[in-house]
Design a protein around this motif. Structure first.
Motif, PDB file in Angstrom:
ATOM      1  N   THR A   1       0.818  -1.206   0.000  1.00  0.00           N
ATOM      2  CA  THR A   1       0.000   0.000   0.000  1.00  0.00           C
ATOM      3  C   THR A   1       0.856   1.262   0.000  1.00  0.00           C
ATOM      4  O   THR A   1       0.327   2.345  -0.179  1.00  0.00           O
ATOM      5  N   LEU A   2       2.141   1.127   0.269  1.00  0.00           N
ATOM      6  CA  LEU A   2       3.084   2.242   0.400  1.00  0.00           C
ATOM      7  C   LEU A   2       2.773   3.118   1.610  1.00  0.00           C
ATOM      8  O   LEU A   2       3.204   4.252   1.717  1.00  0.00           O
ATOM      9  N   GLN A   3       2.030   2.552   2.552  1.00  0.00           N
ATOM     10  CA  GLN A   3       1.679   3.231   3.798  1.00  0.00           C
ATOM     11  C   GLN A   3       2.663   2.802   4.887  1.00  0.00           C
ATOM     12  O   GLN A   3       3.060   1.637   4.966  1.00  0.00           O
ATOM     13  N   HIS A   4       3.048   3.750   5.725  1.00  0.00           N
ATOM     14  CA  HIS A   4       3.967   3.467   6.830  1.00  0.00           C
ATOM     15  C   HIS A   4       3.331   2.431   7.759  1.00  0.00           C
ATOM     16  O   HIS A   4       2.116   2.437   7.966  1.00  0.00           O
ATOM     17  N   THR A   5       4.133   1.542   8.299  1.00  0.00           N
ATOM     18  CA  THR A   5       3.592   0.477   9.147  1.00  0.00           C
ATOM     19  C   THR A   5       3.202   0.964  10.548  1.00  0.00           C
ATOM     20  O   THR A   5       2.375   0.341  11.203  1.00  0.00           O
ATOM     21  N   LYS A   6       3.790   2.064  11.036  1.00  0.00           N
ATOM     22  CA  LYS A   6       3.451   2.579  12.370  1.00  0.00           C
ATOM     23  C   LYS A   6       2.583   3.832  12.333  1.00  0.00           C
ATOM     24  O   LYS A   6       1.831   4.084  13.260  1.00  0.00           O
ATOM     25  N   PHE A   7       2.729   4.637  11.279  1.00  0.00           N
ATOM     26  CA  PHE A   7       2.020   5.906  11.193  1.00  0.00           C
ATOM     27  C   PHE A   7       1.094   5.873   9.991  1.00  0.00           C
ATOM     28  O   PHE A   7       1.523   6.074   8.859  1.00  0.00           O
ATOM     29  N   PRO A   8      -0.202   5.618  10.193  1.00  0.00           N
ATOM     30  CA  PRO A   8      -1.132   5.406   9.089  1.00  0.00           C
ATOM     31  C   PRO A   8      -1.360   6.616   8.182  1.00  0.00           C
ATOM     32  O   PRO A   8      -1.850   6.467   7.076  1.00  0.00           O
ATOM     33  N   ASN A   9      -0.965   7.800   8.629  1.00  0.00           N
ATOM     34  CA  ASN A   9      -1.143   8.979   7.786  1.00  0.00           C
ATOM     35  C   ASN A   9       0.113   9.306   6.972  1.00  0.00           C
ATOM     36  O   ASN A   9       0.184  10.351   6.327  1.00  0.00           O
ATOM     37  N   VAL A  10       1.101   8.410   6.984  1.00  0.00           N
ATOM     38  CA  VAL A  10       2.348   8.627   6.250  1.00  0.00           C
ATOM     39  C   VAL A  10       2.462   7.600   5.127  1.00  0.00           C
ATOM     40  O   VAL A  10       2.322   6.394   5.349  1.00  0.00           O
ATOM     41  N   ALA A  12       4.902   6.738   1.439  1.00  0.00           N
ATOM     42  CA  ALA A  12       6.206   7.041   0.841  1.00  0.00           C
ATOM     43  C   ALA A  12       6.383   6.292  -0.468  1.00  0.00           C
ATOM     44  O   ALA A  12       5.785   5.253  -0.702  1.00  0.00           O
ATOM     45  N   LEU A  13       7.235   6.867  -1.318  1.00  0.00           N
ATOM     46  CA  LEU A  13       7.628   6.180  -2.547  1.00  0.00           C
ATOM     47  C   LEU A  13       9.027   6.631  -2.909  1.00  0.00           C
ATOM     48  O   LEU A  13       9.562   7.579  -2.347  1.00  0.00           O
ATOM     49  N   GLY A  14       9.638   5.903  -3.826  1.00  0.00           N
ATOM     50  CA  GLY A  14      10.967   6.275  -4.312  1.00  0.00           C
ATOM     51  C   GLY A  14      12.028   6.281  -3.232  1.00  0.00           C
ATOM     52  O   GLY A  14      12.049   5.427  -2.350  1.00  0.00           O
ATOM     53  N   ASP A  15      12.902   7.289  -3.285  1.00  0.00           N
ATOM     54  CA  ASP A  15      14.027   7.380  -2.357  1.00  0.00           C
ATOM     55  C   ASP A  15      13.611   7.566  -0.904  1.00  0.00           C
ATOM     56  O   ASP A  15      14.373   7.259   0.001  1.00  0.00           O
ATOM     57  N   SER A  16      12.416   8.080  -0.671  1.00  0.00           N
ATOM     58  CA  SER A  16      11.986   8.312   0.711  1.00  0.00           C
ATOM     59  C   SER A  16      11.401   7.058   1.361  1.00  0.00           C
ATOM     60  O   SER A  16      11.069   7.071   2.539  1.00  0.00           O
ATOM     61  N   SER A  17      11.290   5.997   0.601  1.00  0.00           N
ATOM     62  CA  SER A  17      10.752   4.746   1.152  1.00  0.00           C
ATOM     63  C   SER A  17      11.888   3.794   1.521  1.00  0.00           C
ATOM     64  O   SER A  17      13.041   4.029   1.199  1.00  0.00           O
ATOM     65  N   SER A  18      11.520   2.724   2.176  1.00  0.00           N
ATOM     66  CA  SER A  18      12.512   1.687   2.499  1.00  0.00           C
ATOM     67  C   SER A  18      12.219   0.420   1.695  1.00  0.00           C
ATOM     68  O   SER A  18      12.529  -0.677   2.123  1.00  0.00           O
ATOM     69  N   LEU A  19      11.618   0.605   0.535  1.00  0.00           N
ATOM     70  CA  LEU A  19      11.290  -0.545  -0.314  1.00  0.00           C
ATOM     71  C   LEU A  19      12.564  -1.212  -0.814  1.00  0.00           C
ATOM     72  O   LEU A  19      13.533  -0.536  -1.129  1.00  0.00           O
ATOM     73  N   PRO A  20      12.557  -2.534  -0.911  1.00  0.00           N
ATOM     74  CA  PRO A  20      13.764  -3.253  -1.352  1.00  0.00           C
ATOM     75  C   PRO A  20      13.896  -3.312  -2.875  1.00  0.00           C
ATOM     76  O   PRO A  20      14.151  -4.360  -3.448  1.00  0.00           O
ATOM     77  N   THR A  21      13.671  -2.169  -3.535  1.00  0.00           N
ATOM     78  CA  THR A  21      13.779  -2.111  -4.982  1.00  0.00           C
ATOM     79  C   THR A  21      14.769  -1.031  -5.377  1.00  0.00           C
ATOM     80  O   THR A  21      15.132  -0.184  -4.561  1.00  0.00           O
ATOM     81  N   SER A  22      15.181  -1.052  -6.617  1.00  0.00           N
ATOM     82  CA  SER A  22      16.069  -0.013  -7.122  1.00  0.00           C
ATOM     83  C   SER A  22      15.349   1.326  -7.105  1.00  0.00           C
ATOM     84  O   SER A  22      14.141   1.396  -7.319  1.00  0.00           O
ATOM     85  N   LYS A  23      16.072   2.364  -6.864  1.00  0.00           N
ATOM     86  CA  LYS A  23      15.507   3.709  -6.852  1.00  0.00           C
ATOM     87  C   LYS A  23      15.596   4.272  -8.272  1.00  0.00           C
ATOM     88  O   LYS A  23      16.492   5.022  -8.615  1.00  0.00           O
ATOM     89  N   THR A  24      14.666   3.862  -9.116  1.00  0.00           N
ATOM     90  CA  THR A  24      14.675   4.262 -10.515  1.00  0.00           C
ATOM     91  C   THR A  24      13.363   4.948 -10.881  1.00  0.00           C
ATOM     92  O   THR A  24      12.358   4.798 -10.186  1.00  0.00           O
ATOM     93  N   ALA A  25      13.385   5.687 -11.975  1.00  0.00           N
ATOM     94  CA  ALA A  25      12.158   6.330 -12.464  1.00  0.00           C
ATOM     95  C   ALA A  25      11.108   5.274 -12.805  1.00  0.00           C
ATOM     96  O   ALA A  25       9.917   5.502 -12.618  1.00  0.00           O
ATOM     97  N   ALA A  26      11.539   4.126 -13.304  1.00  0.00           N
ATOM     98  CA  ALA A  26      10.600   3.049 -13.642  1.00  0.00           C
ATOM     99  C   ALA A  26       9.876   2.556 -12.390  1.00  0.00           C
ATOM    100  O   ALA A  26       8.670   2.304 -12.421  1.00  0.00           O
ATOM    101  N   ALA A  27      10.604   2.428 -11.295  1.00  0.00           N
ATOM    102  CA  ALA A  27       9.978   1.980 -10.047  1.00  0.00           C
ATOM    103  C   ALA A  27       8.974   3.019  -9.551  1.00  0.00           C
ATOM    104  O   ALA A  27       7.846   2.685  -9.175  1.00  0.00           O
ATOM    105  N   ILE A  28       9.355   4.284  -9.585  1.00  0.00           N
ATOM    106  CA  ILE A  28       8.457   5.333  -9.114  1.00  0.00           C
ATOM    107  C   ILE A  28       7.220   5.432 -10.011  1.00  0.00           C
ATOM    108  O   ILE A  28       6.113   5.671  -9.524  1.00  0.00           O
ATOM    109  N   ALA A  29       7.398   5.222 -11.306  1.00  0.00           N
ATOM    110  CA  ALA A  29       6.255   5.264 -12.221  1.00  0.00           C
ATOM    111  C   ALA A  29       5.234   4.181 -11.877  1.00  0.00           C
ATOM    112  O   ALA A  29       4.037   4.346 -12.101  1.00  0.00           O
ATOM    113  N   SER A  30       5.691   3.067 -11.316  1.00  0.00           N
ATOM    114  CA  SER A  30       4.788   2.003 -10.881  1.00  0.00           C
ATOM    115  C   SER A  30       4.242   2.256  -9.478  1.00  0.00           C
ATOM    116  O   SER A  30       3.143   1.822  -9.147  1.00  0.00           O
ATOM    117  N   GLN A  31       5.017   2.936  -8.652  1.00  0.00           N
ATOM    118  CA  GLN A  31       4.590   3.210  -7.281  1.00  0.00           C
ATOM    119  C   GLN A  31       3.564   4.337  -7.204  1.00  0.00           C
ATOM    120  O   GLN A  31       2.635   4.285  -6.390  1.00  0.00           O
TER     121      GLN A  31
END
Length: 94
Positions: A1-10, A12-31
């Motif tokens: 969901t890209l929602q923070h696990t502790k703070f439901p009003n937060v 994130a995507l791209g570089d500001s997230s902790s997702l285990p994916t490459s930080k690329t424009a292609a990833a952000i376009a999907s996020q």
């Protein structure tokens, strides 16, 4: 969901997230569509249904002026994907 696990009003995507994916424009376009959909649902008090499948792509330099695009998703497991299934991506194309 890209929602923070502790703070439901937060969210994130791209570089500001902790997702285990490459930080690329292609990833952000999907996020981005996932984040927008879930954020709008959350604001309306509705159930968030969109999920990010971990899609990313990594350009790999393989020669002088040549590169290969490695594409894959992570969820629910690692899966190689192809944006251009009509091309044989195993051989060089121009």
């Amino acid at each position: 969901t890209l929602q923070h696990t502790k703070f439901p009003n937060v969210f994130a995507l791209g570089d500001s997230s902790s997702l285990p994916t490459s930080k690329t424009a292609a990833a952000i376009a999907s996020q981005a569509p996932v984040l927008v959909s879930n954020l709008l649902h959350r604001m309306k008090g509705e159930t968030m249904t969109a999920s990010y499948d971990g899609y990313t792509s990594c350009p790999i330099l393989v020669g002088d002026g040549q590169l290969m695009l490695a594409e894959f998703t992570f969820a629910p497991e690692l899966k190689i994907t192809e944006t251009f299934p009509y091309l044989d991506q195993a051989k060089q194309n121009r």
